[in-house]
Design a protein around this motif. Structure first.
Motif, PDB file in Angstrom:
ATOM      1  N   ARG A  41      17.548   8.814  24.905  1.00 45.80           N
ATOM      2  CA  ARG A  41      17.320   9.911  23.965  1.00 45.80           C
ATOM      3  C   ARG A  41      18.106  11.105  24.486  1.00 45.80           C
ATOM      4  N   VAL A  42      18.995  11.626  23.641  1.00 45.95           N
ATOM      5  CA  VAL A  42      19.853  12.742  24.020  1.00 45.95           C
ATOM      6  C   VAL A  42      19.756  13.809  22.947  1.00 45.95           C
ATOM      7  N   THR A  43      19.643  15.072  23.381  1.00 42.19           N
ATOM      8  CA  THR A  43      19.677  16.200  22.454  1.00 42.19           C
ATOM      9  C   THR A  43      20.876  17.071  22.815  1.00 42.19           C
ATOM     10  N   ILE A  44      21.703  17.343  21.832  1.00 40.80           N
ATOM     11  CA  ILE A  44      22.866  18.209  21.993  1.00 40.80           C
ATOM     12  C   ILE A  44      22.618  19.452  21.157  1.00 40.80           C
ATOM     13  N   THR A  45      22.748  20.626  21.767  1.00 36.37           N
ATOM     14  CA  THR A  45      22.595  21.868  21.011  1.00 36.37           C
ATOM     15  C   THR A  45      23.937  22.589  20.955  1.00 36.37           C
ATOM     16  N   ALA A  53      28.224  20.138  12.722  1.00 35.16           N
ATOM     17  CA  ALA A  53      28.183  18.697  12.991  1.00 35.16           C
ATOM     18  C   ALA A  53      28.087  17.982  11.654  1.00 35.16           C
ATOM     19  N   SER A  54      29.019  17.066  11.407  1.00 34.18           N
ATOM     20  CA  SER A  54      29.012  16.382  10.111  1.00 34.18           C
ATOM     21  C   SER A  54      28.551  14.930  10.210  1.00 34.18           C
ATOM     22  N   THR A  55      28.954  14.223  11.267  1.00 36.50           N
ATOM     23  CA  THR A  55      28.554  12.818  11.414  1.00 36.50           C
ATOM     24  C   THR A  55      28.358  12.483  12.888  1.00 36.50           C
ATOM     25  N   VAL A  56      27.552  11.465  13.109  1.00 37.59           N
ATOM     26  CA  VAL A  56      27.346  10.910  14.451  1.00 37.59           C
ATOM     27  C   VAL A  56      27.496   9.398  14.307  1.00 37.59           C
ATOM     28  N   THR A  72      19.448   6.035  15.684  1.00 37.10           N
ATOM     29  CA  THR A  72      18.947   6.955  14.658  1.00 37.10           C
ATOM     30  C   THR A  72      19.343   8.384  15.007  1.00 37.10           C
ATOM     31  N   PRO A  73      20.545   8.809  14.597  1.00 36.86           N
ATOM     32  CA  PRO A  73      20.938  10.197  14.868  1.00 36.86           C
ATOM     33  C   PRO A  73      20.328  11.143  13.833  1.00 36.86           C
ATOM     34  N   ARG A  74      19.983  12.333  14.282  1.00 44.09           N
ATOM     35  CA  ARG A  74      19.472  13.372  13.371  1.00 44.09           C
ATOM     36  C   ARG A  74      20.248  14.649  13.630  1.00 44.09           C
ATOM     37  N   ILE A  75      20.822  15.195  12.579  1.00 46.23           N
ATOM     38  CA  ILE A  75      21.565  16.451  12.675  1.00 46.23           C
ATOM     39  C   ILE A  75      20.756  17.535  11.986  1.00 46.23           C
ATOM     40  N   ASP A  76      20.455  18.604  12.700  1.00 43.22           N
ATOM     41  CA  ASP A  76      19.794  19.780  12.139  1.00 43.22           C
ATOM     42  C   ASP A  76      20.820  20.908  12.196  1.00 43.22           C
TER      43      ASP A  76
END
Length: 85
Positions: A41-45, A53-56, A72-76
């Motif tokens: 599990r990685v969080t990038i800020t 950020a458009s795609t992972v 399961t990437p999530r972009i906020d």
């Protein structure tokens, strides 16, 4: 005595030069010095006023050895956060 284990390393490879309004840019996440990984599990800020950020995309790291993965990437975009689970 056996050598001490090296800690795992996670590094985001950022392009040497980026320009406002340029891109898109690819920024691979590189993981080294790990064995027998069962989950990550990685969080990038980031600053959403500067970057978007458009795609992972899942790379090959977790699929080594033919293992089935769940990616399961999530972009906020408002918070400037990418979560990789």
């Amino acid at each position: 005595a056996p050598a001490a284990a090296r800690p795992a390393m996670v590094a985001l490879q950022v392009p040497a030069q980026m320009q406002a309004g340029g891109g898109p840019y690819t920024m691979p996440l590189q993981v080294t010095d790990v064995q027998n990984v069962s989950s990550v599990r990685v969080t990038i800020t980031y600053n959403p006023a500067v970057l978007k950020a458009s795609t992972v995309t899942e790379g090959a790291f977790l699929r080594n050895g033919g293992v089935q993965t769940t990616f399961t990437p999530r972009i906020d975009e408002a918070a400037g956060r990418i979560e990789l689970m």
